[in-house]
Design an enzyme around this catalytic site. Structure first.
Site: not given
Ligand code: P1T
Length: 382
Positions: A104, A202
């Site tokens: 990510y 998520k």
């Molecule tokens: O956005 P947050 O709650 O801080 O999480 C970060 C994060 C960490 N790991 C993975 C695999 C993720 O997909 C994300 C956040 N991703 C998005 C916002 C996205 O749209 O892919």
């Protein structure tokens, strides 16, 4: 309850015993920042100040611990806050971290840029290549291999138990970002990982109405370090956010089954589409790590990425034409989302080893009727 209740029983009951004073079935949102003491140091059930511990957050942390099968769970204000707290719990300035070469973008930005003044060293590696993982670990310097599986957005699948074996032999921890799979589909600690991390924004939350993060440790030594840093750094989940994630977890199993049903149908449709050059979904037999995915995942989840033959502008245009899929970042909610990673979620990694193909589209397949989702894609991919 039996000795080892099933996943859904744990999801619904762990951390959620009826309130002893009122009988409230659902844990209350305890908004209090501080807690009365019975004489100096006379804490009631260990509660002193809500940064250190809060009853609603405890309920969520107990549930996460039970779902991941860990020693202790910790809830944070975001996924990135959880990652930051974990790195500061296990690493010193100058330490080395092995990262997935398709992680990510926000995680990569945190480790490679926000930690730049710290001198944290990172090596992005193809985690599906075990020899490359082994070669990248520097004994004595590498604190951890950061695993994200499936990866965001290219859906590659890393073999958690094989990586754990290699990393542990060389003295490195294994951290698994389990956000895409959720604890229902994948149990990294049982496969040998030391810590599981989630963006609870998520699938855990599941309704696109909260931003949160979590860590679950396999053992108490690590748990104590994380607990110290959670309190010392203070990026905790607030009580209302913790409550929303806890509510989401209760339906995680049924949601993940339906996400998987719908995504399987959408992936099958896309593989037949003449304008689509490649579909990335671990449930497809054509997926390069399908066998590993079958071994370590219960099913394959709701995330599907694909490339369009007509190039970047066609991908961008298709993202703007859907009506059931909403054009937006994030994932894992009941509603379907579509996005262009190159210009949206992964724009921050342009020009790095993590740059994603410009003709890539990512779908978070939600819980609507599969026929409506496919009809929507069909008109958008015209
Ligand atoms: O956005 P947050 O709650 O801080 O999480 C970060 C994060 C960490 N790991 C993975 C695999 C993720 O997909 C994300 C956040 N991703 C998005 C916002 C996205 O749209 O892919």
């Amino acid at each position: 309850m039996t000795d080892r209740p099933g996943f859904s029983t744990r999801a619904i009951h762990a951390g959620s015993t009826p309130d002893p004073t009122t009988g409230a079935v659902i844990p209350p949102i305890v908004a209090s920042s501080t807690f009365a003491q019975d004489g100096v140091g006379g804490l009631r059930n260990g509660y002193e100040y809500s940064r250190s511990a809060n009853p609603t957050r405890t309920a969520l942390e107990e549930c996460l611990t039970a779902l991941e099968g860990g020693s202790r769970g910790f809830a944070f204000a975001s996924g990135l806050a959880a990652e930051d707290t974990l790195i500061r719990s296990i690493a010193k300035p100058g330490a080395h971290l092995v990262l997935p070469h398709d992680a990510y973008g926000g995680s990569f930005r945190l480790f490679s840029r926000a930690y730049a003044p710290w001198g944290l060293l990172t090596d992005p590696v193809d985690l599906t290549d075990l020899a490359a993982v082994e070669a990248a670990i520097r004994p004595g310097e590498t604190v951890a291999v950061w695993v994200e599986t499936p990866t965001n957005p290219l859906m590659s699948v890393a073999d958690i138990s094989a990586i754990a074996e290699i990393a542990h032999a060389l003295g490195a921890l294994v951290i698994v970002d389990n956000t895409f799979a959720s604890p229902y589909l994948q149990q990294p600690l049982a496969l040998g990982a030391d810590v599981v991390m989630h963006s609870t924004t998520k699938y855990c939350g599941g309704h696109s109405d909260v931003v949160g993060g979590a860590l679950v440790t396999a053992d108490e030594t690590l748990a104590e370090k994380v607990q110290f840093h959670q309190n010392a750094l203070g990026a905790v989940a607030g009580p209302f956010d913790a409550w929303l994630v806890l509510r989401g977890l209760k339906t995680l199993a049924v949601r993940m089954e339906r996400h998987s049903d719908n995504a399987e149908k959408v992936a099958a449709y896309l593989t037949e589409h003449p304008g689509v050059s490649e579909v990335y979904y671990p449930g497809l037999e054509s997926h390069a790590q399908h066998d590993v995915a079958k071994r370590q995942m219960r099913r394959f989840g709701g995330m599907v990425s694909f490339r369009v033959r007509a190039g970047e502008q066609a991908a961008v245009d298709a993202c703007g034409r859907t009506t059931v899929f909403t054009l937006a970042e994030s994932l894992g909610g009941v509603e379907s989302l579509i996005e262009h990673p190159g210009r949206m979620t992964h724009a921050s990694v342009a020009g790095t080893a993590l740059e994603v193909p410009s003709d890539l589209i990512r779908l978070s397949v939600g819980l609507e009727d599969a026929e409506d989702l496919i009809a929507d894609l069909d008109q958008a991919l015209c």
